[in-house]
Design a protein around this motif. Structure first.
Motif, short mmCIF file in Angstrom:
data_model
loop_
_atom_site.label_atom_id
_atom_site.label_comp_id
_atom_site.label_asym_id
_atom_site.label_seq_id
_atom_site.Cartn_x
_atom_site.Cartn_y
_atom_site.Cartn_z
N GLY A 86 9.24 17.66 10.60
CA GLY A 86 8.30 17.14 9.67
C GLY A 86 6.87 16.82 10.77
O GLY A 86 6.43 17.02 11.37
N HIS A 87 6.88 16.01 9.91
CA HIS A 87 5.27 15.14 10.41
C HIS A 87 5.48 15.02 11.79
O HIS A 87 6.64 13.78 11.38
N ASP A 121 12.24 19.97 16.80
CA ASP A 121 11.58 20.75 15.48
C ASP A 121 11.55 19.61 14.08
O ASP A 121 12.18 18.91 14.49
N ASP A 137 13.16 17.98 7.39
CA ASP A 137 12.66 18.35 5.87
C ASP A 137 11.79 17.29 5.78
O ASP A 137 11.26 16.89 7.26
N ALA A 138 10.51 17.54 4.80
CA ALA A 138 9.18 17.10 4.88
C ALA A 138 9.09 15.17 4.84
O ALA A 138 7.96 15.16 4.89
N SER A 198 8.33 22.03 17.87
CA SER A 198 7.00 22.44 16.49
C SER A 198 7.54 21.49 15.77
O SER A 198 8.50 20.64 14.96
N CYS A 199 6.23 21.40 14.15
CA CYS A 199 6.23 20.30 13.04
C CYS A 199 5.49 21.25 11.99
O CYS A 199 4.74 21.43 12.11
N THR A 200 5.99 20.73 11.08
CA THR A 200 4.99 20.45 9.78
C THR A 200 2.88 20.35 10.06
O THR A 200 2.83 21.20 9.80
N SER A 201 3.39 19.27 10.35
CA SER A 201 1.86 19.12 10.53
C SER A 201 2.00 17.69 12.24
O SER A 201 3.39 17.29 12.06
N ASP A 218 2.23 24.06 11.58
CA ASP A 218 2.91 24.50 10.45
C ASP A 218 0.93 24.85 9.85
O ASP A 218 0.69 25.47 9.57
N ASN A 219 0.78 23.21 9.69
CA ASN A 219 -0.19 23.24 9.06
C ASN A 219 -1.93 22.51 9.88
O ASN A 219 -2.39 23.46 11.22
#
Length: 332
Positions: free
Chosen positions: A78-79, A76, A50-51, A98-101, A127-128
């Motif tokens: 989030g930030h 895996d 979750d973010a 892996s991460c969102t940022s 991702d970002n």
């Protein structure tokens, strides 16, 4: 928290699967106030999902946080923040994170640098945005032995360094890589995919692994010559950027660009290992498949005695140095 105040160790392996969501905790900390260690390997999977859920490594003053993503391990989250006021280290070796940022950006109050190694076919996907440096202390990210990083965008800010070290083909992919003032991208080998913008910082290309700075050598493959750096995209050097190319007995640091090249700012040519060109020598500094334009503000020459004369040629889609007379190397 793993290592909230004392010493904490978490190991996820042997095909175990652990998932933490924002319904459970808003933050997962490795080394919050003490020393923490998180290892994911041998088919183990850790999902910090979750973010709204972040993974923070080395948060408190003098804390130490170490994250290892080993063989067939998957992380895996989030930030991700690596280094706040403590010393952070992450090793991705044969595994995948892996991460969102992500930020590798210790505060100026931190006592040690934040350090990331992506090696032995390890992969780090963001991702970002991935930010390296920018808060007053050193942040180091190393890619070697076929390691790979993919991000939406990459910002190398003040006191941040990304180094592509000898060993296979280390790879960095981002739609845009920006090197800001006091940021450094150093390459002896490998591939950068996407637009590269030198905006106040330094891109350093070397043909010789002998010139890897002290402290960079742990865990890299032994080599004396590099295969060069390839940029799969455009290279733009702003008027405040610096391009450093070392030139040794094996030739210049090989910089291949598949797109267009725009050069402004400073070109810093460093003759190393006692090498000096002979009269009429032609050295290819940059090979470019697209258009190349050069409006350099300065050209610096080091490693040679005064009196060396040269010309730069940009015709034919490459940047070449032509020695008008013979150079004489400076003594050791």
């Amino acid at each position: 928290g793993c290592g909230s105040t004392g010493v904490g160790v978490v190991i996820v392996e042997d095909d175990a699967d652990l998932t933490i969501t924002s319904d459970d905790y808003r933050e997962v900390a490795v080394g919050k106030q003490g020393k923490g260690s998180l290892t994911v390997q041998y088919g183990g999977t850790l999902g910090v999902m979750d973010a709204g859920t972040a993974l923070t490594v080395a948060e408190g003053p003098s804390s130490v946080g170490i994250v290892t993503v080993g063989l067939q391990g998957e992380l895996d989250t989030g930030h991700m923040t690596l280094g706040v006021e403590g010393a952070a280290e992450m090793n991705i070796e044969h595994g995948e994170a892996s991460c969102t940022s992500a930020e590798v950006t210790p505060w100026g109050t931190a006592s040690l640098e934040a350090e990331v190694w992506v090696k032995d076919e390890g992969q780090w996907r963001i991702d970002n945005d991935l930010t390296i440096g920018g808060r007053g202390m050193g942040a180091l990210v190393f890619v070697t032995t076929d390691g790979r990083i993919e991000a939406g965008s990459l910002l190398i800010d003040a006191f941040g360094t990304l180094a592509l070290l000898p060993g296979g083909n280390p790879w960095m992919k981002a739609q845009q890589t920006v090197i800001r003032t006091n940021g450094n991208l150093m390459a002896w080998v490998g591939t950068l995919e996407g637009l590269v913008l030198i905006n106040g910082g330094t891109l350093y290309v070397s043909p010789s692994a002998v010139h890897i700075p002290k402290g960079f050598g742990t865990g890299i493959a032994a080599a004396t010559e590099s295969a060069g750096l390839t940029i799969r995209g455009d290279l733009i050097q702003s008027s405040t950027g610096t391009l450093v190319i070392e030139v040794g007995p094996s030739g210049a640091g090989i910089l291949n660009v598949t797109g267009n090249v725009t050069l402004n700012g400073i070109l810093d040519l460093r003759f190393v290992d006692g090498y000096a060109p002979s009269a009429n020598d032609l050295l290819t500094l940059i090979a470019c498949d697209g258009a190349l334009s050069a409006g350099l503000s300065e050209v610096w020459i080091s490693g040679l005695q005064d009196g060396f004369e040269y010309a730069l040629d940009t015709e034919g889609g490459s940047l070449e140095l032509i020695a008008i007379n013979a150079g004489e190397a400076l003594g050791p």
